[in-house]
Design a protein around this motif. Structure first.
Motif, mmCIF file in Angstrom:
data_model
loop_
_atom_site.group_PDB
_atom_site.id
_atom_site.type_symbol
_atom_site.label_atom_id
_atom_site.label_comp_id
_atom_site.label_asym_id
_atom_site.label_seq_id
_atom_site.Cartn_x
_atom_site.Cartn_y
_atom_site.Cartn_z
ATOM 1 N N ARG A 69 31.694 33.549 39.478
ATOM 2 C CA ARG A 69 32.262 34.101 40.712
ATOM 3 C C ARG A 69 33.018 33.058 41.527
ATOM 4 O O ARG A 69 33.685 33.412 42.494
ATOM 5 C CB ARG A 69 31.166 34.727 41.577
ATOM 6 N N THR A 70 32.912 31.779 41.150
ATOM 7 C CA THR A 70 33.569 30.716 41.915
ATOM 8 C C THR A 70 34.242 29.723 40.983
ATOM 9 O O THR A 70 33.872 29.595 39.809
ATOM 10 C CB THR A 70 32.553 29.948 42.788
ATOM 11 N N ALA A 71 35.198 29.000 41.535
ATOM 12 C CA ALA A 71 35.857 27.944 40.766
ATOM 13 C C ALA A 71 34.869 26.858 40.370
ATOM 14 O O ALA A 71 34.962 26.274 39.274
ATOM 15 C CB ALA A 71 37.003 27.346 41.585
ATOM 16 N N LEU B 145 36.461 36.315 33.558
ATOM 17 C CA LEU B 145 36.792 36.031 34.952
ATOM 18 C C LEU B 145 36.909 37.287 35.804
ATOM 19 O O LEU B 145 37.412 37.240 36.930
ATOM 20 C CB LEU B 145 38.088 35.225 35.008
ATOM 21 N N MET C 104 35.721 37.328 39.504
ATOM 22 C CA MET C 104 36.476 36.566 40.498
ATOM 23 C C MET C 104 37.652 37.441 40.911
ATOM 24 O O MET C 104 38.793 37.257 40.471
ATOM 25 C CB MET C 104 36.935 35.224 39.905
ATOM 26 N N ASP C 105 37.366 38.428 41.766
ATOM 27 C CA ASP C 105 38.312 39.508 42.001
ATOM 28 C C ASP C 105 38.705 39.675 43.465
ATOM 29 O O ASP C 105 39.019 40.771 43.917
ATOM 30 C CB ASP C 105 37.732 40.823 41.475
ATOM 31 N N ARG C 106 38.740 38.575 44.195
ATOM 32 C CA ARG C 106 39.082 38.666 45.618
ATOM 33 C C ARG C 106 40.578 38.432 45.857
ATOM 34 O O ARG C 106 41.175 37.531 45.267
ATOM 35 C CB ARG C 106 38.292 37.644 46.418
ATOM 36 N N LEU D 56 42.573 36.840 48.429
ATOM 37 C CA LEU D 56 42.211 35.872 49.459
ATOM 38 C C LEU D 56 43.137 35.926 50.668
ATOM 39 O O LEU D 56 42.720 35.669 51.791
ATOM 40 C CB LEU D 56 42.213 34.459 48.865
ATOM 41 N N GLU E 54 42.385 35.650 43.301
ATOM 42 C CA GLU E 54 41.594 35.144 42.200
ATOM 43 C C GLU E 54 42.037 35.843 40.910
ATOM 44 O O GLU E 54 42.688 36.895 40.948
ATOM 45 C CB GLU E 54 40.112 35.376 42.473
ATOM 46 N N ASP F 145 45.688 27.187 40.850
ATOM 47 C CA ASP F 145 44.556 26.282 40.720
ATOM 48 C C ASP F 145 44.011 26.489 39.317
ATOM 49 O O ASP F 145 43.706 27.630 38.929
ATOM 50 C CB ASP F 145 43.464 26.602 41.745
ATOM 51 N N VAL G 280 42.016 29.792 38.179
ATOM 52 C CA VAL G 280 40.973 30.294 39.085
ATOM 53 C C VAL G 280 41.542 30.752 40.432
ATOM 54 O O VAL G 280 40.821 31.319 41.250
ATOM 55 C CB VAL G 280 39.875 29.231 39.314
ATOM 56 N N ARG G 281 42.835 30.512 40.645
ATOM 57 C CA ARG G 281 43.470 30.932 41.901
ATOM 58 C C ARG G 281 44.972 30.930 41.663
ATOM 59 O O ARG G 281 45.495 30.051 40.969
ATOM 60 C CB ARG G 281 43.119 29.966 43.020
#
Length: 464
Positions: free
Chosen positions: A56-58, A99, A102-104, A106, A118, A176, A215-216
């Motif tokens: 869920r995070t980088a 991945l 990681m669906d936000r 931002l 993400e 990123d 990741v971003r």
């Protein structure tokens, strides 16, 4: 490998991963990992993964890559697994790194016209979110309701709008990226312009997770255009429809969409969706414009289609009718898939001036192998999708299907084209990538791969 050694290695990997991951992000359950082992491509082998991680995070992705490097374990990045080339398929003993959680979204910045997301954000979700602010994210693959931005970046996806708005590569400003050794690299920019250093952002777009894990992403947005109006034109042959495509482009018109469906595809769409498309046509061309002058541009396109041999030209009367025609085009691949137990979807892009040769040649290949091959195409940019329909349980038919697929790719290269316009290379087209690039091109690309991934852990067996 001795089964005991295998179990011990998996246990060691699980313990190391769990040191930096929440328990719910990791599983080694073979039934679960097997369900994530492959994408939607035919004829692409998939191995047996050792573990599945859903970060869920980088920081969690970085931990996975540090662990993989320390233990020399391959990592296969994944999005929604809607790919058509085996690019997300597991290799034996790998970590599947999905991945999708990681669906936000931002940030959506209406002044800079950018979105920061993400990799697990679904394309359609982003499109709807920016539309609420009067903006648009143009890339729209056929699987846009399921596919993720990370997957789109990995394959350099396109869609129906490419003829006017271009592909994913034109909209990725910065990334990123977690590198193979776990370091975090930031590429690109958030500014409207910027040329500092090598363009590493473009290098990652289309790299199929073989150079690093996105990741971003910073994405460019555009003001939302007026609603597009669509015209449908029937033709007695694919060659006549392709002549109309060339005439439209030569006239300086800029359609927002210029799509072609051959007769096989039209009839398949009718069978699946009862769309009421003309069953007798050999090619149906859809053209759309999204400017204030769309009615005039559609009228001019209609005249050009008639001059090229169209037997009927029907402009949509309103937005609802236009959307119905676009729905028919988006239904093409599922409709062809319903004709036989399996399909192989090719993705050959040729110069627009050779589009007729590509379609006529594909039809000849289908006849030679006694197969059903339907073609839908982003005709405005020469990107064809010949769909080979076959029964994998019929050994001879499966052999003929694979042979026809290869012949279609060879045809595309002979016409000055490329083996993939938007689906990627993955496992399916590794041999053909080498043919297209040539020995020097392969050497240079492998050197780039080695610079980013010296141990060869990222998505091994793909591309090369």
């Amino acid at each position: 490998m001795d089964p005991k050694d295998h179990d011990e290695r998996t246990a060691r990997l699980y313990t190391a991963l769990l040191a930096g991951l929440p328990a719910e992000a990791l599983t080694t359950d073979p039934d679960v990992t097997a369900s994530y082992a492959a994408d939607m491509a035919a004829f692409c082998p998939a191995g047996t993964p050792a573990a599945l991680v859903l970060p869920r995070t980088a920081e969690q992705v970085q931990h996975v890559m540090r662990t993989a490097t320390a233990l020399r374990v391959p990592v296969v990045p994944q999005g929604a697994r809607t790919g058509l080339s085996g690019g997300a398929n597991a290799t034996d003993g790998c970590i599947l790194l999905s991945l999708v959680k990681m669906d936000r979204i931002l940030e959506i910045n209406t002044v800079d016209r950018t979105a920061v997301v993400e990799p697990g954000v679904v394309n359609a979700v982003l499109s709807r979110a920016v539309a609420e602010k009067g903006l648009t994210y143009p890339p729209d693959p056929s699987s846009w309701e399921q596919c993720t931005i990370g997957g789109n970046i990995g394959t350099g996806s396109g869609g129906l709008c490419c003829v006017k708005y271009g592909t994913t590569a034109e909209y990725v400003l910065g990334l990123d990226v977690v590198l193979a050794d776990g370091r975090l690299l930031r590429t690109g920019r958030t500014t409207a312009k910027g040329v500092a250093g090598y363009d590493l952002t473009r290098l990652f777009v289309g790299s199929e997770g073989s150079l690093g894990i996105v990741v971003r992403a910073v994405l460019a947005l555009r003001p939302a255009p007026p609603r597009q109006l669509v015209l449908a034109a029937e033709f007695p042959s694919a060659a006549a429809a392709c002549a109309a495509v060339c005439a439209v482009m030569e006239a300086g018109l800029t359609p927002s969409l210029l799509e072609l469906m051959d007769g096989t595809t039209v009839r398949a769409v009718n069978a699946l969706g009862r769309m009421g498309l003309p069953e007798t046509t050999e090619a149906l061309l859809l053209a759309a414009f999204d400017t204030p002058h769309a009615p005039e541009e559609l009228a001019e396109t209609g005249r050009l289609c008639t001059a090229a041999g169209a037997t009927a030209v029907v402009p949509a009367e309103d937005e609802a009718e236009s959307e119905l025609l676009l729905q028919a085009r988006r239904m093409s691949l599922p409709a062809l898939d319903a004709l036989r137990p399996a399909t192989m979807i090719d993705d050959v892009c040729v110069p627009r001036s050779r589009l007729a040769d590509m379609l006529d040649g594909t039809a000849a290949i289908a006849r030679a192998h006694d197969l059903v091959v339907g073609v839908c195409a982003h005709a405005g940019d020469g990107n064809t999708h010949p769909v080979v329909c076959f029964d994998p349980a019929d050994e001879d038919e499966a052999r003929r299907a694979r042979a026809s697929f290869d012949e279609i790719m060879a045809l595309g290269l002979s016409l000055g084209g490329t083996i993939t316009g938007e689906h990627g290379v993955g496992v399916l087209k590794r041999e053909w990538l080498a043919r297209e690039l040539g020995p020097v091109g392969v050497d240079v690309q492998q050197a780039v791969k080695k610079a980013f991934d010296p141990l060869g852990l990222l998505n091994p067996g793909k591309l090369f």
